[in-house]
Design an enzyme around this catalytic site. Structure first.
Site, PDB file in Angstrom:
ATOM      1  N   LYS A 111       0.717  -1.126   0.024  1.00 45.03           N
ATOM      2  CA  LYS A 111      -0.069  -0.026   0.184  1.00 45.03           C
ATOM      3  C   LYS A 111       0.869   1.217  -0.158  1.00 45.03           C
ATOM      4  O   LYS A 111       0.464   2.124  -0.787  1.00 45.03           O
ATOM      5  CB  LYS A 111      -0.887  -0.122   1.226  1.00 45.03           C
ATOM      6  CG  LYS A 111      -1.843  -1.158   0.982  1.00 45.03           C
ATOM      7  CD  LYS A 111      -2.720  -1.278   2.423  1.00 45.03           C
ATOM      8  CE  LYS A 111      -2.207  -2.597   3.067  1.00 45.03           C
ATOM      9  NZ  LYS A 111      -3.072  -3.199   4.015  1.00 45.03           N
TER      10      LYS A 111
HETATM   11  N1  GLU Z   1      -0.805  -6.151   9.862  1.00 43.76           N
HETATM   12  C1  GLU Z   1       0.227  -6.812   8.985  1.00 43.76           C
HETATM   13  C2  GLU Z   1      -0.011  -6.257   7.672  1.00 43.76           C
HETATM   14  O1  GLU Z   1      -0.942  -5.739   7.206  1.00 43.76           O
HETATM   15  C3  GLU Z   1       0.173  -8.389   9.041  1.00 43.76           C
HETATM   16  C4  GLU Z   1       0.146  -9.039  10.627  1.00 43.76           C
HETATM   17  C5  GLU Z   1       0.138 -10.494  10.400  1.00 43.76           C
HETATM   18  O2  GLU Z   1      -0.514 -11.118   9.537  1.00 43.76           O
HETATM   19  O3  GLU Z   1       0.593 -10.959  11.384  1.00 43.76           O
HETATM   20  O4  GLU Z   1       1.160  -6.553   6.822  1.00 43.76           O
END
Ligand code: GLU
Length: 313
Positions: free
Chosen positions: A243
């Site tokens: 993103k």
């Molecule tokens: N919030 C993380 C991301 O969007 C993913 C974390 C996870 O899956 O442990 O990359």
């Protein structure tokens, strides 16, 4: 079904996006892979919004991600958990680490850490433990967890065995940032345990982060889920689609086409007769056939430009 703490537990997976932009092809792959693995096991699939880092958050992104999942037919179970509402639980875990002597205050800003580090590991400069014997008083400080002589190793369901000496590969790592925000490693471990997650399915860019998670689970006495790290989708420059680098949002006017592309990426190309089918039909077909053995056992794959045909896009 899995076994945790001696009891047989029902499969529970999760998708945990950070709301830093709309769902793009790379995050769709993670969402779809974890959804399919959960449904193929007759399990539950939770969604957690990892809104831990307000400066990186894009207003409206969380709602846009949830709406995209709905349009794609990736329906979740139970309420959506928001990390922004979980500060108390993270503070409790941090206090436990500090009280047990596993964590210490560190006054070193990032630039100093980079200068002090004698080694670079897969997660960045390896902190040499400068503040372990006491940080100068005052000023902002982070909290780091001691790794001492710990080893971390796990059998990834796709990528095989991954282990390391934490002192060599990572060093004492941050669990609370200098700006007072909880670090991802601590939050993810507390949340996965509180939510009873048995299976983590996510992108292989987090493969080495799992070492930190295993270490914290051990220190906090929490169960370790099973892990499956899917190949991450890369752009024409070979870098992970993200993103932050402006990866194009999934085209929600054609959700079936997006799913077909993500299924092919994950080694499950849909047969001719199903092309153009609605999301529900594509997902039912894929959940019936989902097999980790068909997923390419690599850490990264191009999102486009691969040859067409079986396994291609
Ligand atoms: N919030 C993380 C991301 O969007 C993913 C974390 C996870 O899956 O442990 O990359």
């Amino acid at each position: 079904m899995g076994r945790q703490g001696g009891a047989t537990t029902r499969y529970r997976g999760r998708f945990a996006p950070s709301p830093t932009g709309p769902l793009h092809f790379g995050s769709l792959v993670a969402a779809l892979g974890s959804w399919l693995d959960a449904r193929a096991h007759g399990g539950e699939w939770l969604v957690r919004i990892e809104d831990l880092d307000p400066p990186r958050e894009v207003p409206g992104a969380a709602a846009a991600i949830l709406a995209a999942l709905e349009t794609l037919g990736l329906h979740w179970d139970g309420p959506v958990l928001h990390q922004s509402a979980r500060g108390e639980r993270y503070a409790e875990a941090l206090a436990r680490l500090e009280e047990a002597g596993h964590a210490y205050r560190c006054a070193c800003p990032r630039a100093r850490v980079a200068r002090l580090a004698r080694r670079h590991g897969p997660l960045g400069p390896v902190y040499p433990g400068t503040c372990r014997t006491g940080a100068p008083p005052g000023g902002p400080h982070a909290v780091r967890v001691r790794v001492d002589g710990a080893e971390a190793a796990f059998d990834d369901r796709l990528q095989g065995r991954h282990g390391a000496s934490l002192a060599e590969a990572v060093g004492d790592f941050v669990v609370r940032r200098r700006d007072g925000l909880t670090a991802y490693h601590l939050a993810v471990v507390v949340d996965d345990a509180d939510q009873g997650v048995t299976d983590v399915v996510r992108g292989a860019d987090l493969l080495e982060a799992t070492w930190c998670h295993l270490h914290l689970q051990r220190l906090l006495g929490l169960p370790s889920p099973r892990y499956l790290h899917l190949p991450v989708a890369t752009g024409p420059d070979g870098a992970k689609l993200s993103k932050q680098t402006g990866a194009a949002p999934v085209d929600l006017r054609r959700p079936g086409a997006a799913l077909e592309r993500a299924l092919a990426f994950l080694g499950h190309p849909v047969p001719e007769g199903l092309h153009g089918a609605p999301p529900a039909e594509l997902l039912a077909w894929a959940a019936d056939r989902w097999s980790v053995r068909r997923v390419p056992p690599v850490r990264a794959r191009p999102a486009c430009g691969t040859p067409s045909g079986p396994g291609g896009l």
